[in-house]
Every structure is written in C-alpha cells, then in structure tokens.
Design an enzyme around this catalytic site. Structure first.
Site, PDB file in Angstrom:
ATOM      1  N   ARG A  18      -1.469 -28.647  51.219  1.00  0.00           N
ATOM      2  CA  ARG A  18      -2.757 -28.014  50.890  1.00  0.00           C
ATOM      3  C   ARG A  18      -2.972 -27.990  49.372  1.00  0.00           C
ATOM      4  O   ARG A  18      -3.815 -28.699  48.839  1.00  0.00           O
ATOM      5  CB  ARG A  18      -2.794 -26.596  51.496  1.00  0.00           C
ATOM      6  CG  ARG A  18      -4.159 -25.934  51.472  1.00  0.00           C
ATOM      7  CD  ARG A  18      -4.541 -25.303  50.146  1.00  0.00           C
ATOM      8  NE  ARG A  18      -3.612 -24.307  49.656  1.00  0.00           N
ATOM      9  CZ  ARG A  18      -3.692 -23.768  48.454  1.00  0.00           C
ATOM     10  NH1 ARG A  18      -4.655 -24.117  47.622  1.00  0.00           N
ATOM     11  NH2 ARG A  18      -2.789 -22.889  48.039  1.00  0.00           N
ATOM     12  N   ASP A  19      -2.176 -27.200  48.650  1.00  0.00           N
ATOM     13  CA  ASP A  19      -2.412 -27.047  47.203  1.00  0.00           C
ATOM     14  C   ASP A  19      -2.194 -28.379  46.489  1.00  0.00           C
ATOM     15  O   ASP A  19      -2.889 -28.692  45.514  1.00  0.00           O
ATOM     16  CB  ASP A  19      -1.466 -25.967  46.636  1.00  0.00           C
ATOM     17  CG  ASP A  19      -2.008 -25.283  45.398  1.00  0.00           C
ATOM     18  OD1 ASP A  19      -2.946 -25.816  44.789  1.00  0.00           O
ATOM     19  OD2 ASP A  19      -1.490 -24.211  45.030  1.00  0.00           O
ATOM     20  N   HIS A 212       3.642 -17.552  43.064  1.00  0.00           N
ATOM     21  CA  HIS A 212       2.981 -18.860  43.261  1.00  0.00           C
ATOM     22  C   HIS A 212       2.701 -19.399  41.865  1.00  0.00           C
ATOM     23  O   HIS A 212       1.664 -19.131  41.270  1.00  0.00           O
ATOM     24  CB  HIS A 212       1.686 -18.636  44.059  1.00  0.00           C
ATOM     25  CG  HIS A 212       0.863 -19.861  44.300  1.00  0.00           C
ATOM     26  ND1 HIS A 212       0.757 -20.467  45.545  1.00  0.00           N
ATOM     27  CD2 HIS A 212       0.065 -20.583  43.489  1.00  0.00           C
ATOM     28  CE1 HIS A 212      -0.058 -21.497  45.475  1.00  0.00           C
ATOM     29  NE2 HIS A 212      -0.501 -21.594  44.232  1.00  0.00           N
ATOM     30  N   HIS A 214       2.290 -22.270  39.075  1.00  0.00           N
ATOM     31  CA  HIS A 214       2.008 -23.666  38.712  1.00  0.00           C
ATOM     32  C   HIS A 214       2.808 -24.003  37.455  1.00  0.00           C
ATOM     33  O   HIS A 214       3.163 -23.127  36.666  1.00  0.00           O
ATOM     34  CB  HIS A 214       0.501 -23.873  38.535  1.00  0.00           C
ATOM     35  CG  HIS A 214      -0.218 -23.949  39.852  1.00  0.00           C
ATOM     36  ND1 HIS A 214      -0.528 -25.149  40.459  1.00  0.00           N
ATOM     37  CD2 HIS A 214      -0.640 -22.975  40.697  1.00  0.00           C
ATOM     38  CE1 HIS A 214      -1.134 -24.901  41.623  1.00  0.00           C
ATOM     39  NE2 HIS A 214      -1.215 -23.587  41.797  1.00  0.00           N
ATOM     40  N   CYS A 245      -5.359 -27.398  40.830  1.00  0.00           N
ATOM     41  CA  CYS A 245      -6.466 -26.664  41.432  1.00  0.00           C
ATOM     42  C   CYS A 245      -7.750 -27.337  40.984  1.00  0.00           C
ATOM     43  O   CYS A 245      -7.950 -27.545  39.784  1.00  0.00           O
ATOM     44  CB  CYS A 245      -6.459 -25.196  41.009  1.00  0.00           C
ATOM     45  SG  CYS A 245      -7.888 -24.308  41.658  1.00  0.00           S
ATOM     46  N   ASN A 254       2.208 -27.002  41.606  1.00  0.00           N
ATOM     47  CA  ASN A 254       3.099 -25.845  41.731  1.00  0.00           C
ATOM     48  C   ASN A 254       4.487 -26.251  41.269  1.00  0.00           C
ATOM     49  O   ASN A 254       4.790 -27.439  41.145  1.00  0.00           O
ATOM     50  CB  ASN A 254       3.215 -25.432  43.198  1.00  0.00           C
ATOM     51  CG  ASN A 254       1.881 -25.089  43.786  1.00  0.00           C
ATOM     52  OD1 ASN A 254       1.127 -25.978  44.179  1.00  0.00           O
ATOM     53  ND2 ASN A 254       1.576 -23.821  43.848  1.00  0.00           N
TER      54      ASN A 254
HETATM   55  P1  HMG Z   1     -20.998 -21.249  49.242  1.00  0.00           P
HETATM   56  O1  HMG Z   1     -21.784 -22.496  48.923  1.00  0.00           O
HETATM   57  O2  HMG Z   1     -21.231 -20.034  48.421  1.00  0.00           O
HETATM   58  O3  HMG Z   1     -21.108 -20.866  50.795  1.00  0.00           O
HETATM   59  O4  HMG Z   1     -19.467 -21.642  49.180  1.00  0.00           O
HETATM   60  P2  HMG Z   1     -22.311 -20.492  51.711  1.00  0.00           P
HETATM   61  O5  HMG Z   1     -21.814 -19.459  52.650  1.00  0.00           O
HETATM   62  O6  HMG Z   1     -23.564 -20.216  50.897  1.00  0.00           O
HETATM   63  O7  HMG Z   1     -22.536 -21.846  52.556  1.00  0.00           O
HETATM   64  C1  HMG Z   1     -22.980 -23.048  51.931  1.00  0.00           C
HETATM   65  C2  HMG Z   1     -22.647 -24.241  52.824  1.00  0.00           C
HETATM   66  O8  HMG Z   1     -21.226 -24.331  53.001  1.00  0.00           O
HETATM   67  C3  HMG Z   1     -23.220 -24.101  54.221  1.00  0.00           C
HETATM   68  O9  HMG Z   1     -23.457 -25.430  54.707  1.00  0.00           O
HETATM   69  C4  HMG Z   1     -22.080 -23.510  55.007  1.00  0.00           C
HETATM   70  O10 HMG Z   1     -22.163 -23.784  56.370  1.00  0.00           O
HETATM   71  C5  HMG Z   1     -20.896 -24.219  54.394  1.00  0.00           C
HETATM   72  P3  HMG Z   1     -24.902 -26.118  54.611  1.00  0.00           P
HETATM   73  O11 HMG Z   1     -25.806 -25.161  55.327  1.00  0.00           O
HETATM   74  O12 HMG Z   1     -25.224 -26.232  53.143  1.00  0.00           O
HETATM   75  O13 HMG Z   1     -24.675 -27.439  55.284  1.00  0.00           O
HETATM   76  N1  HMG Z   1     -19.651 -23.448  54.524  1.00  0.00           N
HETATM   77  C6  HMG Z   1     -18.516 -23.949  55.038  1.00  0.00           C
HETATM   78  N2  HMG Z   1     -18.205 -25.150  55.557  1.00  0.00           N
HETATM   79  C7  HMG Z   1     -16.947 -25.312  56.017  1.00  0.00           C
HETATM   80  N3  HMG Z   1     -15.997 -24.348  55.974  1.00  0.00           N
HETATM   81  C8  HMG Z   1     -16.274 -23.130  55.488  1.00  0.00           C
HETATM   82  C9  HMG Z   1     -17.579 -22.891  54.980  1.00  0.00           C
HETATM   83  N4  HMG Z   1     -18.181 -21.820  54.426  1.00  0.00           N
HETATM   84  C10 HMG Z   1     -19.436 -22.172  54.158  1.00  0.00           C
HETATM   85  N5  HMG Z   1     -15.322 -22.182  55.435  1.00  0.00           N
HETATM   86  C11 HMG Z   1     -17.182 -21.369  49.837  1.00  0.00           C
HETATM   87  C12 HMG Z   1     -18.461 -20.656  49.424  1.00  0.00           C
HETATM   88  C13 HMG Z   1     -16.070 -20.347  49.771  1.00  0.00           C
HETATM   89  C14 HMG Z   1     -17.329 -21.916  51.242  1.00  0.00           C
HETATM   90  C15 HMG Z   1     -16.927 -22.527  48.835  1.00  0.00           C
HETATM   91  O14 HMG Z   1     -17.005 -22.021  47.538  1.00  0.00           O
HETATM   92  C16 HMG Z   1     -15.597 -23.190  49.044  1.00  0.00           C
HETATM   93  O15 HMG Z   1     -15.376 -23.845  50.039  1.00  0.00           O
HETATM   94  N6  HMG Z   1     -14.680 -23.038  48.082  1.00  0.00           N
HETATM   95  C17 HMG Z   1     -13.354 -23.575  48.258  1.00  0.00           C
HETATM   96  C18 HMG Z   1     -12.650 -23.630  46.984  1.00  0.00           C
HETATM   97  C19 HMG Z   1     -11.227 -24.108  47.211  1.00  0.00           C
HETATM   98  O16 HMG Z   1     -10.829 -24.585  48.256  1.00  0.00           O
HETATM   99  N7  HMG Z   1     -10.420 -23.959  46.120  1.00  0.00           N
HETATM  100  C20 HMG Z   1      -9.052 -24.341  46.175  1.00  0.00           C
HETATM  101  C21 HMG Z   1      -8.204 -23.405  46.986  1.00  0.00           C
HETATM  102  S1  HMG Z   1      -7.777 -21.908  46.134  1.00  0.00           S
HETATM  103  C22 HMG Z   1      -6.443 -22.353  45.136  1.00  0.00           C
HETATM  104  O17 HMG Z   1      -6.094 -23.501  45.037  1.00  0.00           O
HETATM  105  C23 HMG Z   1      -5.683 -21.255  44.447  1.00  0.00           C
HETATM  106  C24 HMG Z   1      -4.351 -20.916  45.127  1.00  0.00           C
HETATM  107  O18 HMG Z   1      -3.532 -22.076  45.243  1.00  0.00           O
HETATM  108  C25 HMG Z   1      -3.611 -19.848  44.324  1.00  0.00           C
HETATM  109  C26 HMG Z   1      -3.499 -20.210  42.823  1.00  0.00           C
HETATM  110  O19 HMG Z   1      -2.863 -21.225  42.510  1.00  0.00           O
HETATM  111  O20 HMG Z   1      -4.108 -19.485  42.044  1.00  0.00           O
HETATM  112  C27 HMG Z   1      -4.587 -20.354  46.543  1.00  0.00           C
HETATM  113 MG    MG Z   2      -2.259 -22.852  43.672  1.00  0.00          MG
END
Ligand code: HMG
Ligand code: MG
Length: 312
Positions: A18-19, A212, A214, A245, A254
């Site tokens: 995933r990450d 966690h 990096h 990220c 990581n």
């Molecule tokens: P948004 O645009 O604000 O969401 O995104 P919305 O609710 O307004 O919906 C907009 C569109 O997205 C709609 O589709 C929804 O259906 C769709 P449209 O009508 O335009 O066709 N939608 C989705 N589709 C699939 N799955 C869903 C979903 N939710 C809404 N779950 C949202 C908000 C959170 C969805 C967006 O910002 C997003 O997907 N962000 C993901 C960011 C991400 O994955 N970042 C990396 C992971 S975190 C990380 O790496 C950190 C970590 O490792 C720890 C660290 O290292 O710090 C964990």
């Molecule tokens: Mg991370």
C-alpha cells in the site's frame, strides 16, 4: 534506560503493497501485487496492508483495490491479517464488500497536510471517521488509526506534540485498537520522536502506539531504536524501502522491512520473520519495478551472497 526494558518481540506491519506501491509512477499490475503479498506472508509477515479504498482519481495506483483484496482473501495465509485503508464510509463499504476484516482510517496532526491528503480539515476528517468506526464495530471489523505529520509537515514545518496527542486520543475514543504515528516526511530524529511519544503517551497507553517512520533523511532506524526505548513494540515497514506519500513531495519510503528486521534481530528482539526470504522478496519486487532494492540491508545481503557464489 537499560536494554532490559526493551520488548522481547516486536510486531511488524508490512505496508509495502500500500504505502510503497501507492507512490510508484508506474501502475503495478494486480498480479504482481497479489504475488508480492503472498511472498511477504511466506517470509513470516503476519500483518500485510494490502491496498487502500481511496478515490482512484486521487491515487490511481490503488484503483485495483477490490481485485487485489478479493484475490488475496481467496487464499489467505494462516494467521495473517490483511488490513486496508478507508478514508470514509464509501471506502469502508467497498472494503467490506471485498471481504476486509480490518481497516485503517488516516488523519493528520497538521491542517495543511489534512487538506492536501484527504481534502478536509482535521475536525472534518474525524467527523468522517466516526461513522466508519461505528459501521466497522457493527460488522466486527477492526480499525487502526493513522496520524500523519507527527513531527513535521511538508507545508507547516515542525508539528507540536500536543496536536498529535489530541488526534490520537480522539481516534482511541472512537474505538481504534492502535494508533500508528506517521513521520510522513522522515524529518524526525530520536530527540523529536521521543518528545512526541512522551506527550502522546500521556493520552494513549504506549502499548497502543505504533511507529510509522519514513526514511527520507536516513533517520528511520534511529527513530525505531528511540521508540523501542520508550516502550513502543509495533512498527510499520515497507519491503525494499518502497514508497513515499503522493501528497508529501520528496518523501521517500518507510523504513525498509529488512533494515528493521536486521536492527531488531541484532538487538535480540524477535520478529518471526525470515530475513533471507524477506531479502529475496525485496529483490523480486525491486526487479519488477526495474531497479535494485533501496535498502542497505538487502544490498549487503545480496552482495554477500554474490561474493560467496563467486568464491565457490
Ligand atoms: P473528495 O474529492 O473530497 O471526496 O476526496 P468527495 O466525497 O467529495 O467525492 C468526490 C469523488 O470521489 C466522488 O466521485 C466520490 O464518489 C469519490 P465522483 O462523483 O466525482 O465520480 N470517492 C471515492 N471513490 C472511491 N473510494 C472512496 C471515495 N470517496 C469518495 N473511498 C477522498 C476525499 C478522501 C476520497 C480523497 O481525498 C482521497 O481519496 N484521498 C486519498 C489520499 C491518499 O490515499 N493518500 C495516501 C494514503 S495516506 C498516507 O500515505 C499516510 C500514511 O502512510 C501515514 C504517514 O506516512 O503519514 C497512512
Ligand atoms: Mg506512510
């Protein structure tokens, strides 16, 4: 602090599929992801974060989430958990439909990062997570909580430990079984990580905390060592040091799982992981991505093997 206070074993949460793969420019085929997860289980990993149910418009690399999780859960390895990220109820419902038994919500201790990563404020994100934790409880699904930017933010600089503690306490109150503390941009060092942990541990028992880290500045292993001394016994890691990220420019992967295992085994701390198989897996996934493994330990073990072969 003496070494007698160190844990005798550590649980490693493998986040490479995933990450790691969420940050690859190329979209890795589902076949490769499923095979990577299988090999990680073979190497002894008991928790393997399989994918994330986020918007494919935001992170196309995870667009095959349903296929990957469904295929993995068709032949799960015994005793292995396959958690997935779910940012909201929509993601949770899709994960549940694919068979998820464990999910993770992910927030941040910095407002700017929260906006860039999940398009909402910290308070809004917590309000979105509440129905996820409630639906998960009703479905018998475990929820882990992540907090990004626990020591530094790419947009705001240093992050105050009390901000991390506040988010951690709220996630615990919602029912998360563990809080994973993300040094998203790897800007922490043993002193800043210790200060952060001291503050967070006043709100959340240290047994419920995971590190966690990096490795952007090469400090991840040092931060693990400092956290071990503070009583943390769960660490996230990514095979081959894959990843970063997508919303933190310049962030690298990581701590590599093989670097972490080398460190822990060297300190006499058990992990249940077979380092040789893990290095094979790091070499295999790196070859799939057309490069050498990034981690020092994988490179050293592979070089030693090559030397032994040429001596024979
Ligand atoms: P948004 O645009 O604000 O969401 O995104 P919305 O609710 O307004 O919906 C907009 C569109 O997205 C709609 O589709 C929804 O259906 C769709 P449209 O009508 O335009 O066709 N939608 C989705 N589709 C699939 N799955 C869903 C979903 N939710 C809404 N779950 C949202 C908000 C959170 C969805 C967006 O910002 C997003 O997907 N962000 C993901 C960011 C991400 O994955 N970042 C990396 C992971 S975190 C990380 O790496 C950190 C970590 O490792 C720890 C660290 O290292 O710090 C964990
Ligand atoms: Mg991370």
């Amino acid at each position: 602090m003496t070494t007698s206070t160190l844990p005798s074993s550590v649980r490693i949460v493998e986040v490479g599929p995933r990450d790691g793969l969420q940050n690859e420019k190329q979209v890795v085929p589902a076949d490769v992801k499923v095979e990577l997860i299988r090999r990680l289980a073979d190497a002894g990993l008991k928790t393997i974060e399989a994918t994330s149910f986020v918007s494919p418009k935001w992170v196309p690399q995870m667009g095959d989430n349903t296929e990957v999780l469904t295929r993995v859960l068709t032949q799960p390895a015994p005793g292995v958990a396959y958690p997935v990220l779910t940012p909201n109820l929509k993601g949770f419902e899709a994960a549940l439909a694919a068979g998820a038994k464990e999910v993770a919500v992910f927030g941040a201790a910095s407002e700017s990062f929260s906006q860039k990563n999940i398009n909402c404020s910290i308070a809004e994100s917590l309000a979105r997570f509440r129905p996820v934790t409630e639906a998960a409880r009703a479905a018998g699904v475990r929820v882990r909580g992540y907090i990004s930017c626990v020591v530094g933010c790419p947009y705001e600089g240093a992050v105050a430990p009390h901000k991390v503690a506040e988010v951690a306490a709220t996630l615990m109150e919602m029912g998360c079984y563990e809080i994973s503390l993300g040094d998203t941009i790897g800007s922490g060092n043993p002193a800043s990580v210790r200060r952060m942990l001291e503050t967070v541990a006043r709100s959340v028992p240290v047994e419920k905390l995971a590190g966690h880290y990096h490795d952007t500045y090469g400090m991840a292993a040092a931060n693990v060592a400092a956290s071990l001394e503070m009583g943390v016994a769960v660490f996230d890691a990514s095979v081959g040091g894959l990843g970063g990220c997508p919303y933190a420019a310049g962030a690298s992967g990581n701590v590599a799982t093989e670097d972490l295992v080398w460190l822990l085994h060297g300190m006499g701390i058990a992990t249940g992981i077979d380092l040789d198989r893990l290095v094979d897996t790091a070499a295999w996934i790196s070859a799939q991505l057309g490069r050498e493994p990034a981690s020092r330990v994988a490179r050293a073990v592979l070089a030693k093997r090559a030397q032994a072969r040429s001596a024979n």
